[in-house]
Write a protein that holds these residues in place. Structure first.
Motif, short mmCIF file in Angstrom:
data_model
loop_
_atom_site.label_atom_id
_atom_site.label_comp_id
_atom_site.label_asym_id
_atom_site.label_seq_id
_atom_site.Cartn_x
_atom_site.Cartn_y
_atom_site.Cartn_z
N GLU A 42 -4.63 -10.11 12.33
CA GLU A 42 -3.64 -9.03 12.20
C GLU A 42 -3.97 -8.17 10.99
O GLU A 42 -4.02 -8.65 9.86
N ILE A 43 -4.20 -6.90 11.23
CA ILE A 43 -4.46 -5.92 10.19
C ILE A 43 -3.52 -4.75 10.44
O ILE A 43 -3.23 -4.40 11.59
N ASP A 44 -3.05 -4.13 9.38
CA ASP A 44 -2.24 -2.93 9.51
C ASP A 44 -3.18 -1.78 9.88
O ASP A 44 -3.67 -1.04 9.02
N LEU A 45 -3.46 -1.65 11.17
CA LEU A 45 -4.48 -0.71 11.63
C LEU A 45 -4.07 0.74 11.42
O LEU A 45 -4.93 1.60 11.19
N VAL A 46 -2.79 1.04 11.53
CA VAL A 46 -2.36 2.42 11.29
C VAL A 46 -2.70 2.83 9.87
O VAL A 46 -3.26 3.90 9.63
N SER A 47 -2.41 1.97 8.92
CA SER A 47 -2.74 2.28 7.52
C SER A 47 -4.25 2.36 7.33
O SER A 47 -4.75 3.22 6.61
N MET A 48 -4.98 1.44 7.96
CA MET A 48 -6.42 1.42 7.78
C MET A 48 -7.09 2.69 8.30
O MET A 48 -8.01 3.23 7.69
N PHE A 49 -6.63 3.17 9.46
CA PHE A 49 -7.24 4.36 10.06
C PHE A 49 -6.62 5.66 9.56
O PHE A 49 -7.09 6.74 9.93
N LYS A 50 -5.61 5.59 8.73
CA LYS A 50 -4.85 6.78 8.36
C LYS A 50 -5.73 7.82 7.67
O LYS A 50 -5.62 9.02 7.94
N ASP A 51 -6.58 7.40 6.78
CA ASP A 51 -7.40 8.37 6.06
C ASP A 51 -8.42 9.04 6.97
O ASP A 51 -8.62 10.26 6.92
N VAL A 52 -9.06 8.26 7.83
CA VAL A 52 -10.12 8.84 8.66
C VAL A 52 -9.56 9.63 9.83
O VAL A 52 -10.17 10.60 10.29
N ALA A 53 -8.38 9.25 10.33
CA ALA A 53 -7.81 9.92 11.50
C ALA A 53 -6.60 10.79 11.18
O ALA A 53 -6.12 11.51 12.06
N ASP A 103 -3.09 12.31 10.92
CA ASP A 103 -1.86 12.15 11.69
C ASP A 103 -2.09 11.60 13.09
O ASP A 103 -1.13 11.27 13.79
N HIS A 104 -3.35 11.50 13.49
CA HIS A 104 -3.62 11.17 14.89
C HIS A 104 -4.11 9.74 15.06
O HIS A 104 -5.13 9.46 15.69
N VAL A 105 -3.36 8.80 14.47
CA VAL A 105 -3.55 7.38 14.72
C VAL A 105 -2.18 6.82 15.08
O VAL A 105 -1.20 6.98 14.34
N HIS A 106 -2.09 6.20 16.25
CA HIS A 106 -0.80 5.72 16.75
C HIS A 106 -0.98 4.40 17.50
O HIS A 106 -2.00 4.17 18.15
N THR A 107 0.04 3.56 17.41
CA THR A 107 0.10 2.31 18.16
C THR A 107 0.97 2.52 19.39
O THR A 107 2.10 3.01 19.29
N VAL A 108 0.45 2.12 20.55
CA VAL A 108 1.23 2.19 21.78
C VAL A 108 2.16 0.99 21.81
O VAL A 108 1.71 -0.16 21.72
N THR A 109 3.45 1.23 21.96
CA THR A 109 4.41 0.12 21.94
C THR A 109 5.06 -0.14 23.29
O THR A 109 5.50 -1.27 23.55
#
Length: 592
Positions: free
Chosen positions: A115-126, A128-134
Motif C-alpha cells: 500500500e502506497i499513497d499513489l495519488v501523493s506519489m504521482f502528484k508532482d509528475v501528473a 491535477d490529473h491523477v485520480h483513484t477510481v472508487t
C-alpha cells in the motif's frame, strides 16, 4: 457475461485510439489484464523487463508516432518504478497515460502490503490529473479526462485502479444529481498569434542583418516552414538536441547542435548574431545564446510559460510552430546574400572538418567518435536513432548527420540514463519496417539496458525488418561524469565511483539469440556497421572505446581550462588525457 470495469476501460481506450500498451504484470492489475486478454489482441501488450522501461517506451511511442503513450504497472513497487520514465515525459512535454493498480479499497489506510499513497506519489509528475477510481460509474469520465488532459496539454495523466474494483460489473453513471456524462475525442486547435504581434515580430526580424535561429522539438512538425523562414531571413539554424531532426545537416546554413554537446559553428553564430529567432525550444543553457543586450529576440512556443525564459525576447508569440511560421512568412523581407551567410557557411565547413579530424585521431584502442562519424555515411534512409545520456550523447549530437526523413530522440529535459534501448524498442514497435539504431554507454547498459535486450529477443521475429542495432561504448568508465569532475570541479577521476566492470556485451547478445560484434581496432568499425545493417537479426556492436578522449565543448572558459589543468596533474590517467586532448585540439600527436 456482463461487462466488467476492466472490459469497459479497455474499450474506452480503444475508442480513444489506443492500440499499444507497455507494461509488466502483477496481482494489483490482474483484473485489468484479464479484461485485456479477453479482447483477443486488438490492443497490443508489450511485456518489458522493468516498469521504468515501460514508461520510457510510452514516452518514445509518443515521440515517434505523435500518439499518446500508455504504460501499465501493478500496485506498490511496480507503480513506483514508473516514475523516472514519467518524469521524462513531463520534462519533454509528451502525452503519456500511466495505469496502475492499488490494494483493495477496504484495505486502504491499514498499512497493508504494497500500500502506497499513489495519488501523493504521482502528484508532482501528473499534477491535477491523477485520480483513484472508487466506483464503476467513475471510470468513464476519469478515463476521458485523463486522455484529454494528456493529449491536449501534452502531459502525464495517471489512473489508479484498486484491485477489488477491476472485476466489478461496469455501470454507467445514473441520471441523477452528482453524475457526469463525458465523451470521447479531442481535436487539437491551431493556435496562431494575433496579426499585430506577428507584425511586431516581423519588424524585428526584418531589421536584423545577422539572424540566427534555434529550433527544438516543438518545430519537428514544421520542417518545411522552418526551412522557408530560414532561407527568407538568410539565417543560420542551430538545433537543440531534441530538435536534431528538424532540418537535415546537409543544408548549407544548418550549424548543427548547440550547447556543451554542440558545434563550434553554432557557438560562433550565436556570439555574432544581432537577431535571434527561437522556435519550439526550451534549450536550457543561456550561456550558449547571445549575450543579453547583444541581440534582439523573437520566440515562438505553444506553451506560454516557456516564452522569454532563456533570453529576454522583444516578441513572444504563443502559437503552433508551423502555423505561426506560415503566417509570419509573407511579412518577412527576402534578405540578400552577404557576409553573414558567407560566415555561416565557412564556419559550418570548418566545424565539420574539425569533427572529422577529431573522429579519426588515434586512440587506445578505438576513438569513441569514430563509430558515430562512420555511421553517418551508412545510415539507411528513414532510419530512427536513439541515444542515451552520457558521453555517447556528445558524439551523437555532433558527429551523426541527419538526413531528411530520419527521426531521432533521447531523454532531453530529464537527461536520464537508460532511455536509449527502450526508446529504440518502442520506435521499432511503431515502425517495424524502418531501421533503428540505439547508441549507449556501458554505464547505462549495465544500469538497465542489457535486460531490455531480452525484450528485443522476445519480439524481433514479429517485426517487418530485423534491422535493430545497439551500439555500446565499452570504456569501463562513467565517462561523462568523469569529465565533468575534471572540467567543472577541477577534480581528478575518482576511481571508486567512476570505474565499472568490463562486460562482454556482444557475447551477451549472442547468448540470447541476437547477433554480437566486438570492435577493438578502428579498422573494424566500418565493417561492423555493414555487418549489422545486413544481419538477419538485431545486432549489438560493442566498441572498446578510449575513455580518455575528451568531449571538448565548442567554447572553453578560463575556469574550465584551469580546472582541467589542475585535475590532469593529479589524475591517474593524466598522461593519456594530455595526449588525447592535444590530438583533439591540435591534430596528430605521437604516442611517446
Amino acid at each position: 457475461m456482463s461487462m466488467t470495469v476492466g472490459d469497459f476501460f479497455w474499450q474506452r481506450l480503444w475508442d480513444w485510439g489506443v492500440r499499444r500498451v507497455f507494461g509488466y504484470p502483477g496481482d494489483g492489475i490482474n483484473g485489468l489484464l484479464g479484461a485485456l486478454r479477453r479482447r483477443g489482441g486488438d490492443i497490443d501488450f508489450v511485456q518489458v523487463r522493468h516498469e521504468e522501461m515501460a514508461a520510457f517506451m510510452a514516452v518514445a511511442h509518443a515521440k515517434f508516432t505523435g500518439e499518446i503513450g500508455v504504460c501499465l504497472a501493478t500496485s506498490g513497487p511496480g507503480a513506483a518504478h514508473l516514475l523516472t520514465g514519467l518524469y521524462d515525459a513531463r520534462a519533454d512535454h509528451m502525452p503519456v497515460l500511466a495505469i496502475v493498480g492499488q490494494q483493495a479499497r477496504t484495505a486502504l489506510g491499514s498499512h497493508y502490503q504494497q500500500e502506497i499513497d499513489l495519488v501523493s506519489m504521482f502528484k508532482d509528475v501528473a499534477g491535477d490529473h491523477v485520480h483513484t477510481v472508487t466506483v464503476p460509474p467513475q471510470v468513464r469520465h476519469l478515463t476521458d479526462r485523463a486522455m484529454r488532459a494528456a493529449i491536449g496539454q501534452r502531459r502525464v495523466s495517471a489512473l489508479i485502479f484498486p484491485n477489488d474494483l477491476q472485476e466489478l460489473d461496469y455501470a454507467d453513471p445514473p441520471r441523477a444529481h452528482g453524475s457526469v456524462f463525458s465523451g470521447v475525442g479531442y481535436a487539437p486547435p491551431v493556435v496562431v498569434p494575433q496579426e499585430a504581434d506577428l507584425r511586431r515580430a516581423a519588424e524585428i526580424l526584418n531589421a536584423g542583418e545577422k539572424v540566427a535561429m534555434l529550433v527544438g522539438a516543438g518545430a519537428l512538425a514544421a520542417q518545411a516552414e522552418v526551412q522557408a523562414v530560414a532561407e527568407r531571413l538568410g539565417a543560420g539554424v542551430a538545433k537543440a538536441l531534441l530538435g536534431k531532426a528538424v532540418l537535415p545537416d546537409d543544408l548549407p546554413y544548418v550549424t548543427g547542435s548547440i550547447g556543451l554537446l554542440g558545434t563550434s559553428a553554432s557557438w560562433d553564430m550565436m556570439q555574432h548574431c544581432d537577431t535571434l529567432l527561437m522556435v519550439g525550444s526550451g534549450f536550457p543553457y543561456s550561456e550558449f545564446l547571445p549575450e543579453e543586450g547583444k541581440a534582439r529576440g523573437v520566440q515562438i512556443d505553444i506553451d506560454p510559460t516557456m516564452l522569454s525564459v532563456r533570453y529576454p525576447m522583444e516578441a513572444s508569440l504563443t502559437g503552433d510552430s508551423a502555423a505561426t511560421l506560415r503566417a509570419l512568412l509573407p511579412m518577412l523581407d527576402q534578405k540578400p546574400e552577404g557576409r553573414w551567410q558567407d560566415r555561416i557557411r565557412r564556419s559550418i565547413q570548418a566545424s565539420w572538418e574539425t569533427l572529422e579530424q577529431r573522429a579519426h585521431a588515434p586512440a587506445n584502442p578505438v576513438n569513441p567518435q569514430l563509430p558515430f562519424w562512420t555511421l553517418s555515411k551508412r545510415l539507411p534512409d528513414h532510419a530512427i536513432l536513439t541515444s542515451d545520456s552520457g558521453s555517447c550523447a556528445n558524439w551523437f549530437a555532433r558527429d551523426v548527420r541527419i538526413r531528411h526523413g530520419m527521426m531521432c530522440s533521447l531523454s532531453g529535459g530529464l537527461a536520464s540514463m537508460g532511455a536509449a534501448v527502450p526508446y529504440a524498442i518502442a520506435a521499432k514497435m511503431a515502425h517495424s519496417a524502418r531501421p533503428v539504431v540505439a547508441m549507449v554507454g556501458d554505464g547505462a547498459m549495465q544500469m538497465n539496458n542489457m535486460a531490455e535486450l531480452i525484450t528485443v529477443a522476445k519480439y524481433w521475429r514479429d517485426w517487418d525488418s530485423p534491422t535493430w542495432i545497439c551500439l555500446v561504448l565499452n570504456n569501463g568508465d562513467l565517462n561523462q561524469v568523469t569529465w565533468e569532475q575534471r572540467v567543472m570541479e577541477g577534480d581528478p577521476k575518482f576511481e571508486a565511483t567512476q570505474n565499472i566492470p568490463d562486460v562482454p556485451y556482444h557475447q551477451f547478445a549472442r547468448m540470447i539469440g541476437l547477433h554480437g560484434i566486438l570492435v577493438d581496432d578502428p579498422a573494424q568499425v566500418a565493417d561492423a556497421w555493414d555487418q549489422a545493417f545486413a544481419a538477419d537479426r538485431p545486432t549489438v556492436i560493442e566498441i572498446k572505446a578510449d575513455p580518455e578522449v575528451p568531449p571538448i565543448p565548442p567554447h572553453l572558459t578560463f575556469k574550465q581550462i584551469r580546472n582541467f589543468a589542475m585535475a590532469t596533474m593529479r589524475d591517474p590517467e593524466g598522461a593519456g588525457i594530455l595526449r588525447n586532448a592535444a590530438r583533439q585540439i591540435f591534430g596528430s600527436v605521437p604516442d611517446q
